[in-house]
Design a protein around this motif. Structure first.
Motif, PDB file in Angstrom:
ATOM      1  N   ASP A  46     -16.314   4.571 -10.438  1.00  0.00           N
ATOM      2  CA  ASP A  46     -17.233   5.367 -11.253  1.00  0.00           C
ATOM      3  C   ASP A  46     -17.111   6.873 -11.043  1.00  0.00           C
ATOM      4  N   THR A  47     -16.706   7.318  -9.857  1.00  0.00           N
ATOM      5  CA  THR A  47     -16.658   8.759  -9.575  1.00  0.00           C
ATOM      6  C   THR A  47     -15.259   9.305  -9.309  1.00  0.00           C
ATOM      7  N   GLY A  48     -14.301   8.453  -9.000  1.00  0.00           N
ATOM      8  CA  GLY A  48     -12.974   8.916  -8.615  1.00  0.00           C
ATOM      9  C   GLY A  48     -12.941   9.525  -7.223  1.00  0.00           C
ATOM     10  N   SER A  49     -13.973   9.268  -6.422  1.00  0.00           N
ATOM     11  CA  SER A  49     -14.050   9.800  -5.056  1.00  0.00           C
ATOM     12  C   SER A  49     -13.296   8.901  -4.085  1.00  0.00           C
ATOM     13  N   VAL A  50     -12.582   9.521  -3.153  1.00  0.00           N
ATOM     14  CA  VAL A  50     -11.891   8.760  -2.107  1.00  0.00           C
ATOM     15  C   VAL A  50     -12.936   8.301  -1.099  1.00  0.00           C
ATOM     16  N   LEU A  51     -13.049   6.979  -0.935  1.00  0.00           N
ATOM     17  CA  LEU A  51     -14.020   6.400  -0.013  1.00  0.00           C
ATOM     18  C   LEU A  51     -13.431   6.175   1.374  1.00  0.00           C
ATOM     19  N   LYS A  52     -12.138   5.867   1.418  1.00  0.00           N
ATOM     20  CA  LYS A  52     -11.493   5.541   2.684  1.00  0.00           C
ATOM     21  C   LYS A  52      -9.999   5.779   2.549  1.00  0.00           C
ATOM     22  N   ARG A  53      -9.362   6.089   3.666  1.00  0.00           N
ATOM     23  CA  ARG A  53      -7.906   6.228   3.738  1.00  0.00           C
ATOM     24  C   ARG A  53      -7.393   5.280   4.805  1.00  0.00           C
ATOM     25  N   ILE A  54      -6.280   4.646   4.491  1.00  0.00           N
ATOM     26  CA  ILE A  54      -5.654   3.702   5.421  1.00  0.00           C
ATOM     27  C   ILE A  54      -4.196   4.120   5.593  1.00  0.00           C
ATOM     28  N   LYS A  55      -3.786   4.341   6.833  1.00  0.00           N
ATOM     29  CA  LYS A  55      -2.416   4.761   7.121  1.00  0.00           C
ATOM     30  C   LYS A  55      -1.530   3.526   7.262  1.00  0.00           C
ATOM     31  N   ALA A  72      -1.946  -5.436  -4.128  1.00  0.00           N
ATOM     32  CA  ALA A  72      -2.694  -6.418  -4.918  1.00  0.00           C
ATOM     33  C   ALA A  72      -3.984  -6.691  -4.157  1.00  0.00           C
ATOM     34  N   ALA A  73      -4.953  -7.323  -4.821  1.00  0.00           N
ATOM     35  CA  ALA A  73      -6.231  -7.586  -4.165  1.00  0.00           C
ATOM     36  C   ALA A  73      -6.764  -8.940  -4.579  1.00  0.00           C
ATOM     37  N   SER A  74      -7.532  -9.543  -3.684  1.00  0.00           N
ATOM     38  CA  SER A  74      -8.204 -10.792  -3.998  1.00  0.00           C
ATOM     39  C   SER A  74      -9.227 -10.536  -5.095  1.00  0.00           C
ATOM     40  N   PRO A  75      -9.575 -11.556  -5.880  1.00  0.00           N
ATOM     41  CA  PRO A  75     -10.530 -11.359  -6.975  1.00  0.00           C
ATOM     42  C   PRO A  75     -11.878 -10.775  -6.526  1.00  0.00           C
ATOM     43  N   ASP A  76     -12.320 -11.097  -5.313  1.00  0.00           N
ATOM     44  CA  ASP A  76     -13.604 -10.572  -4.836  1.00  0.00           C
ATOM     45  C   ASP A  76     -13.487  -9.157  -4.259  1.00  0.00           C
ATOM     46  N   GLY A  77     -12.269  -8.620  -4.162  1.00  0.00           N
ATOM     47  CA  GLY A  77     -12.065  -7.266  -3.674  1.00  0.00           C
ATOM     48  C   GLY A  77     -12.158  -7.111  -2.169  1.00  0.00           C
ATOM     49  N   ARG A  78     -12.247  -8.198  -1.457  1.00  0.00           N
ATOM     50  CA  ARG A  78     -12.386  -8.100   0.007  1.00  0.00           C
ATOM     51  C   ARG A  78     -11.059  -8.007   0.748  1.00  0.00           C
ATOM     52  N   THR A  79      -9.987  -8.522   0.124  1.00  0.00           N
ATOM     53  CA  THR A  79      -8.688  -8.550   0.788  1.00  0.00           C
ATOM     54  C   THR A  79      -7.680  -7.751  -0.003  1.00  0.00           C
ATOM     55  N   LEU A  80      -6.946  -6.907   0.681  1.00  0.00           N
ATOM     56  CA  LEU A  80      -5.889  -6.111   0.089  1.00  0.00           C
ATOM     57  C   LEU A  80      -4.557  -6.687   0.563  1.00  0.00           C
ATOM     58  N   TYR A  81      -3.661  -6.940  -0.381  1.00  0.00           N
ATOM     59  CA  TYR A  81      -2.328  -7.439  -0.063  1.00  0.00           C
ATOM     60  C   TYR A  81      -1.348  -6.282  -0.186  1.00  0.00           C
ATOM     61  N   VAL A  82      -0.536  -6.093   0.857  1.00  0.00           N
ATOM     62  CA  VAL A  82       0.380  -4.962   0.942  1.00  0.00           C
ATOM     63  C   VAL A  82       1.795  -5.493   1.130  1.00  0.00           C
ATOM     64  N   ALA A  83       2.713  -5.100   0.232  1.00  0.00           N
ATOM     65  CA  ALA A  83       4.124  -5.438   0.392  1.00  0.00           C
ATOM     66  C   ALA A  83       4.848  -4.211   0.923  1.00  0.00           C
ATOM     67  N   ALA A 110     -10.096  -5.095   2.924  1.00  0.00           N
ATOM     68  CA  ALA A 110     -10.051  -3.908   2.068  1.00  0.00           C
ATOM     69  C   ALA A 110     -10.742  -2.708   2.684  1.00  0.00           C
ATOM     70  N   ASP A 111     -11.643  -2.929   3.637  1.00  0.00           N
ATOM     71  CA  ASP A 111     -12.300  -1.799   4.301  1.00  0.00           C
ATOM     72  C   ASP A 111     -11.526  -1.328   5.524  1.00  0.00           C
ATOM     73  N   GLY A 112     -10.326  -1.860   5.711  1.00  0.00           N
ATOM     74  CA  GLY A 112      -9.471  -1.460   6.827  1.00  0.00           C
ATOM     75  C   GLY A 112      -9.439  -2.522   7.904  1.00  0.00           C
ATOM     76  N   GLY A 113      -8.431  -2.485   8.694  1.00  0.00           N
ATOM     77  CA  GLY A 113      -8.270  -3.461   9.761  1.00  0.00           C
ATOM     78  C   GLY A 113      -6.810  -3.818   9.899  1.00  0.00           C
ATOM     79  N   PRO A 114      -6.509  -4.716  10.828  1.00  0.00           N
ATOM     80  CA  PRO A 114      -5.103  -5.050  11.076  1.00  0.00           C
ATOM     81  C   PRO A 114      -4.496  -5.862   9.939  1.00  0.00           C
ATOM     82  N   LEU A 115      -3.182  -5.671   9.762  1.00  0.00           N
ATOM     83  CA  LEU A 115      -2.421  -6.458   8.797  1.00  0.00           C
ATOM     84  C   LEU A 115      -2.107  -7.824   9.385  1.00  0.00           C
TER      85      LEU A 115
END
Length: 185
Positions: A108-117, A126-137, A147-152
């Motif tokens: 809604d705002t285009g604001s950066v909420l979090k950064r993940i290195k 890609a992301a799970s339908p509920d938005g809780r899991t981020l898939y990274v290739a 999605a809020d950060g944590g170990p791969l």
């Protein structure tokens, strides 16, 4: 001397929507800058598009019937890959080429909420339908993380991934020497 020089950076592009049943094609938006790839439609009718201009990379938002504008109001470069995280967030890349991070951005705002290195160059998000899991290739491996950060957590070998919207299954693409293969993981 008869030579012509053209810049691909000033090549325009457009996003169209095609009805697979009727074959009718509607132009959603035209960009004056080059569109790199990966348009992402959002639930409210806007489309996010990574674009390349003389000033650098920027994810643009194209509202229906209006001119596109920068999605994240920042001086930093933003670019794909990008994916929706549930209904209210988008994951995309942000920063200089040598220090790219994954940015979680409010729809809604285009604001950066979090950064993940990330540990290595991210080729697909890609992301799970509920938005809780981020898939990274990255580096030939598809991994999952909160999605809020944590170990791969490594899932499987692969070069990119997408989530099947009908089933929630993770579809992984592997680029092999003689073929490209798709797997459900």
């Amino acid at each position: 001397n008869g030579e012509v020089f053209a810049s691909l950076m000033s090549r325009p592009g457009e996003i169209v929507e095609a009805d697979e049943r009727t074959g009718i094609v509607d132009r959603l938006v035209r960009f004056s800058t080059f569109i790199s790839a990966g348009a992402l439609p959002m639930a409210d009718g806007r489309v996010l598009v990574p674009a390349i201009a003389s000033t650098g990379n920027s994810v643009m938002v194209a509202p229906p019937g209006r001119d596109p504008y920068r999605f994240v109001q920042t001086n930093e470069q933003t670019f794909g890959p990008l994916t929706l995280l549930g209904a209210d967030r988008v994951a995309m890349m942000i920063g200089k080429p040598e220090a790219r991070e994954i940015a979680i951005v409010a729809v809604d705002t285009g604001s950066v909420l979090k950064r993940i290195k990330p540990a290595a160059e991210v080729l697909s998000l890609a992301a799970s339908p509920d938005g809780r899991t981020l898939y990274v290739a990255s580096s030939g491996t598809v991994s999952a993380m909160p999605a809020d950060g944590g170990p791969l957590t490594t899932i499987c070998a692969g070069d990119s991934a997408a989530v099947d919207p009908a089933t929630g299954d993770l579809i992984v693409k592997r680029l092999e020497k003689e073929r490209i293969r798709l797997f459900r993981c």
